[in-house]
Design a protein around this motif. Sequence first.
Motif, PDB file in Angstrom:
ATOM      1  N   TYR A  21     -35.304 -12.767   5.124  1.00  0.00           N
ATOM      2  CA  TYR A  21     -35.494 -11.329   5.340  1.00  0.00           C
ATOM      3  C   TYR A  21     -34.893 -10.942   6.685  1.00  0.00           C
ATOM      4  CZ  TYR A  21     -38.928 -10.828   1.500  1.00  0.00           C
ATOM      5  OH  TYR A  21     -39.548 -10.779   0.281  1.00  0.00           O
ATOM      6  N   ASN A  22     -34.324  -9.775   6.752  1.00  0.00           N
ATOM      7  CA  ASN A  22     -33.782  -9.245   8.016  1.00  0.00           C
ATOM      8  C   ASN A  22     -32.852 -10.219   8.735  1.00  0.00           C
ATOM      9  OD1 ASN A  22     -35.188  -6.752   7.937  1.00  0.00           O
ATOM     10  ND2 ASN A  22     -37.046  -7.868   8.459  1.00  0.00           N
ATOM     11  N   ILE A  25     -35.654 -14.137   9.088  1.00  0.00           N
ATOM     12  CA  ILE A  25     -36.930 -14.748   8.696  1.00  0.00           C
ATOM     13  C   ILE A  25     -36.763 -15.539   7.406  1.00  0.00           C
ATOM     14  CG2 ILE A  25     -39.388 -14.315   8.300  1.00  0.00           C
ATOM     15  CD1 ILE A  25     -38.753 -11.412   9.426  1.00  0.00           C
ATOM     16  N   VAL A  27     -38.049 -17.298   4.459  1.00  0.00           N
ATOM     17  CA  VAL A  27     -39.327 -17.227   3.748  1.00  0.00           C
ATOM     18  C   VAL A  27     -39.408 -18.237   2.597  1.00  0.00           C
ATOM     19  CG1 VAL A  27     -40.686 -15.750   2.237  1.00  0.00           C
ATOM     20  CG2 VAL A  27     -39.920 -14.890   4.436  1.00  0.00           C
ATOM     21  N   GLY A  46     -51.497 -19.088  -2.008  1.00  0.00           N
ATOM     22  CA  GLY A  46     -52.294 -18.083  -1.296  1.00  0.00           C
ATOM     23  C   GLY A  46     -51.446 -16.945  -0.753  1.00  0.00           C
ATOM     24  N   ASN A  47     -52.078 -16.133   0.065  1.00  0.00           N
ATOM     25  CA  ASN A  47     -51.413 -15.010   0.728  1.00  0.00           C
ATOM     26  C   ASN A  47     -50.151 -15.441   1.448  1.00  0.00           C
ATOM     27  OD1 ASN A  47     -54.378 -13.386   1.595  1.00  0.00           O
ATOM     28  ND2 ASN A  47     -52.687 -12.392   0.690  1.00  0.00           N
ATOM     29  N   GLY A  48     -49.073 -14.745   1.173  1.00  0.00           N
ATOM     30  CA  GLY A  48     -47.857 -14.996   1.943  1.00  0.00           C
ATOM     31  C   GLY A  48     -47.148 -16.295   1.616  1.00  0.00           C
ATOM     32  N   ALA A  49     -47.523 -16.954   0.521  1.00  0.00           N
ATOM     33  CA  ALA A  49     -46.906 -18.238   0.166  1.00  0.00           C
ATOM     34  C   ALA A  49     -45.453 -18.068  -0.279  1.00  0.00           C
ATOM     35  CB  ALA A  49     -47.707 -18.921  -0.936  1.00  0.00           C
ATOM     36  N   GLY A  50     -45.135 -16.874  -0.837  1.00  0.00           N
ATOM     37  CA  GLY A  50     -43.756 -16.615  -1.278  1.00  0.00           C
ATOM     38  C   GLY A  50     -43.638 -16.325  -2.769  1.00  0.00           C
ATOM     39  N   LYS A  51     -44.753 -16.046  -3.417  1.00  0.00           N
ATOM     40  CA  LYS A  51     -44.728 -15.800  -4.865  1.00  0.00           C
ATOM     41  C   LYS A  51     -43.944 -14.538  -5.207  1.00  0.00           C
ATOM     42  CE  LYS A  51     -49.248 -15.531  -5.036  1.00  0.00           C
ATOM     43  NZ  LYS A  51     -49.513 -15.666  -3.586  1.00  0.00           N
ATOM     44  N   THR A  52     -44.293 -13.437  -4.560  1.00  0.00           N
ATOM     45  CA  THR A  52     -43.611 -12.170  -4.838  1.00  0.00           C
ATOM     46  C   THR A  52     -42.132 -12.266  -4.481  1.00  0.00           C
ATOM     47  OG1 THR A  52     -45.635 -10.910  -4.497  1.00  0.00           O
ATOM     48  CG2 THR A  52     -43.572  -9.702  -4.257  1.00  0.00           C
ATOM     49  N   THR A  53     -41.854 -12.917  -3.357  1.00  0.00           N
ATOM     50  CA  THR A  53     -40.455 -13.083  -2.943  1.00  0.00           C
ATOM     51  C   THR A  53     -39.667 -13.840  -4.008  1.00  0.00           C
ATOM     52  OG1 THR A  53     -41.128 -13.079  -0.620  1.00  0.00           O
ATOM     53  CG2 THR A  53     -38.954 -13.997  -1.113  1.00  0.00           C
ATOM     54  N   GLU A  65     -35.497  -4.514   0.444  1.00  0.00           N
ATOM     55  CA  GLU A  65     -36.405  -4.981   1.500  1.00  0.00           C
ATOM     56  C   GLU A  65     -35.665  -5.781   2.560  1.00  0.00           C
ATOM     57  OE1 GLU A  65     -40.154  -6.226   0.523  1.00  0.00           O
ATOM     58  OE2 GLU A  65     -40.063  -5.554  -1.556  1.00  0.00           O
ATOM     59  N   GLU A  99     -46.313  -6.155  -8.527  1.00  0.00           N
ATOM     60  CA  GLU A  99     -47.654  -6.214  -7.970  1.00  0.00           C
ATOM     61  C   GLU A  99     -48.147  -4.778  -7.760  1.00  0.00           C
ATOM     62  OE1 GLU A  99     -47.167  -8.449  -4.432  1.00  0.00           O
ATOM     63  OE2 GLU A  99     -49.300  -8.663  -4.062  1.00  0.00           O
ATOM     64  N   GLU A 177     -49.187 -10.983  -9.955  1.00  0.00           N
ATOM     65  CA  GLU A 177     -50.598 -10.802  -9.565  1.00  0.00           C
ATOM     66  C   GLU A 177     -51.373  -9.816 -10.460  1.00  0.00           C
ATOM     67  OE1 GLU A 177     -52.424 -12.933  -6.814  1.00  0.00           O
ATOM     68  OE2 GLU A 177     -50.614 -12.220  -5.859  1.00  0.00           O
ATOM     69  N   GLN A 210     -52.790 -15.551  -7.271  1.00  0.00           N
ATOM     70  CA  GLN A 210     -53.647 -16.227  -6.291  1.00  0.00           C
ATOM     71  C   GLN A 210     -54.847 -16.825  -7.003  1.00  0.00           C
ATOM     72  OE1 GLN A 210     -55.013 -14.571  -2.693  1.00  0.00           O
ATOM     73  NE2 GLN A 210     -53.145 -13.467  -2.239  1.00  0.00           N
TER      74      GLN A 210
HETATM   75  N1  ATP Z   1     -39.707  -7.246   3.480  1.00  0.00           N
HETATM   76  C1  ATP Z   1     -40.108  -8.300   4.197  1.00  0.00           C
HETATM   77  N2  ATP Z   1     -39.618  -8.499   5.449  1.00  0.00           N
HETATM   78  C2  ATP Z   1     -40.009  -9.574   6.190  1.00  0.00           C
HETATM   79  N3  ATP Z   1     -40.894 -10.501   5.758  1.00  0.00           N
HETATM   80  C3  ATP Z   1     -41.422 -10.345   4.537  1.00  0.00           C
HETATM   81  C4  ATP Z   1     -41.064  -9.241   3.693  1.00  0.00           C
HETATM   82  N4  ATP Z   1     -41.742  -9.349   2.527  1.00  0.00           N
HETATM   83  C5  ATP Z   1     -42.495 -10.479   2.639  1.00  0.00           C
HETATM   84  N5  ATP Z   1     -42.305 -11.061   3.839  1.00  0.00           N
HETATM   85  C6  ATP Z   1     -42.939 -12.322   4.303  1.00  0.00           C
HETATM   86  O1  ATP Z   1     -42.601 -13.345   3.398  1.00  0.00           O
HETATM   87  C7  ATP Z   1     -43.688 -14.224   3.191  1.00  0.00           C
HETATM   88  C8  ATP Z   1     -43.966 -14.342   1.711  1.00  0.00           C
HETATM   89  O2  ATP Z   1     -44.443 -13.108   1.202  1.00  0.00           O
HETATM   90  P1  ATP Z   1     -44.708 -12.847  -0.317  1.00  0.00           P
HETATM   91  O3  ATP Z   1     -45.054 -11.424  -0.464  1.00  0.00           O
HETATM   92  O4  ATP Z   1     -43.590 -13.382  -1.116  1.00  0.00           O
HETATM   93  O5  ATP Z   1     -46.004 -13.767  -0.576  1.00  0.00           O
HETATM   94  P2  ATP Z   1     -47.005 -13.803  -1.805  1.00  0.00           P
HETATM   95  O6  ATP Z   1     -47.158 -15.247  -2.159  1.00  0.00           O
HETATM   96  O7  ATP Z   1     -46.581 -12.877  -2.870  1.00  0.00           O
HETATM   97  O8  ATP Z   1     -48.367 -13.323  -1.146  1.00  0.00           O
HETATM   98  P3  ATP Z   1     -49.561 -12.422  -1.756  1.00  0.00           P
HETATM   99  O9  ATP Z   1     -50.388 -13.346  -2.586  1.00  0.00           O
HETATM  100  O10 ATP Z   1     -50.290 -11.955  -0.543  1.00  0.00           O
HETATM  101  O11 ATP Z   1     -48.951 -11.315  -2.566  1.00  0.00           O
HETATM  102  C9  ATP Z   1     -44.834 -13.669   4.003  1.00  0.00           C
HETATM  103  O12 ATP Z   1     -44.907 -14.374   5.215  1.00  0.00           O
HETATM  104  C10 ATP Z   1     -44.444 -12.241   4.254  1.00  0.00           C
HETATM  105  O13 ATP Z   1     -44.977 -11.790   5.469  1.00  0.00           O
END
Ligand code: ATP
Length: 274
Positions: A21-22, A25, A27, A46-53, A65, A99, A177, A210
């Motif tokens: 990202y950007n 970062i 991810v 869990g939170n922030g693991a990278g599933k949505t990404t 994004e 989501e 989710e 999650q």
């Molecule tokens: N647009 C963005 N810019 C910078 N960092 C991002 C962006 N979107 C997500 N992240 C970071 O990427 C990492 C993974 O995020 P992601 O949303 O993929 O996790 P997730 O597994 O879906 O979490 P959750 O269960 O909370 O939805 C996190 O550390 C988040 O802060």
Amino acid sequence: MLDTGETREPILEVNNIEVIYNHVILVLKGVSLTVRERGITALLGGNGAGKTTTLKAISNLLHSERGEVTKGSIVYRGERVQHLDPAALVKTGVIQVMEGRHCFEHLTIEENLRTGAYTRRDGRGAVEADLEMVYSYFPRLKERRKSQAGYTSGGEQQMCAIGRALMSRPETILLDEPSMGLAPQLVEQIFEIVKAVNEGEGVAFLLAEQNTNVALRYAHSGYILESGRVVMEGTAQALRENDDVKEFYLGMSDKGRRSFRDVRSYRRRKRWLS
Ligand SMILES: Nc1ncnc2c1ncn2[C@@H]1O[C@H](COP(=O)(O)OP(=O)(O)OP(=O)(O)O)[C@@H](O)[C@H]1O
Ligand SMILES: [Mg+2]
């Protein structure tokens, strides 16, 4: 014989992808996974693991994004799909349900469902038949079809978002989710419908969750992500029976109930990768 889903043909293959990202970062740090035809594959963590990404990388939704896939490949039925925009991907049979159950609040449930058919060119009759198909899986949506989506419940909106995706006649749904913010009984209902659609229509699901417990009861196989890496994978049954999964994700160890959040991820990683 127990159906583990392992005998099905792979249709979607994510090979060692990195997402940044950007420009800075990092991810996803080399994620690989396979979604099989007519299977339900869980993507856990869990939170922030990278599933949505991961889901957004597959459906090419990262650009808005400021994210990009910088390494690896994503292949659907033998073709690389990284260059396809989301609408073109829908035409190849892959659609994402985001989501937070995005419906158009000012449209009725039925109008929302109809918008799901926008990429189709097979005529009104087919669309009408599929509307009935969606209502057969979601009788609740049929009851609420004239209601403005913004005034329906969270569960109904989740149903509407999945129903809308089904209206594109997909082969694979990326579902992010679905349990979020819903009461346990409703979560169970939604997963029962996912299972029915999977079995009845043969739609494959890649399901980011999650809620490990419910996801592993409905999925055929699964992957566990931590900090942008797959730390475990296997059939749903093998994952359900694994001691680390029990302890950290299902809260069922001999040592009593513990959330994975209580344990430093360093320790978990060390145990899993050694
Ligand atoms: N647009 C963005 N810019 C910078 N960092 C991002 C962006 N979107 C997500 N992240 C970071 O990427 C990492 C993974 O995020 P992601 O949303 O993929 O996790 P997730 O597994 O879906 O979490 P959750 O269960 O909370 O939805 C996190 O550390 C988040 O802060
Ligand atoms: Mg997410």
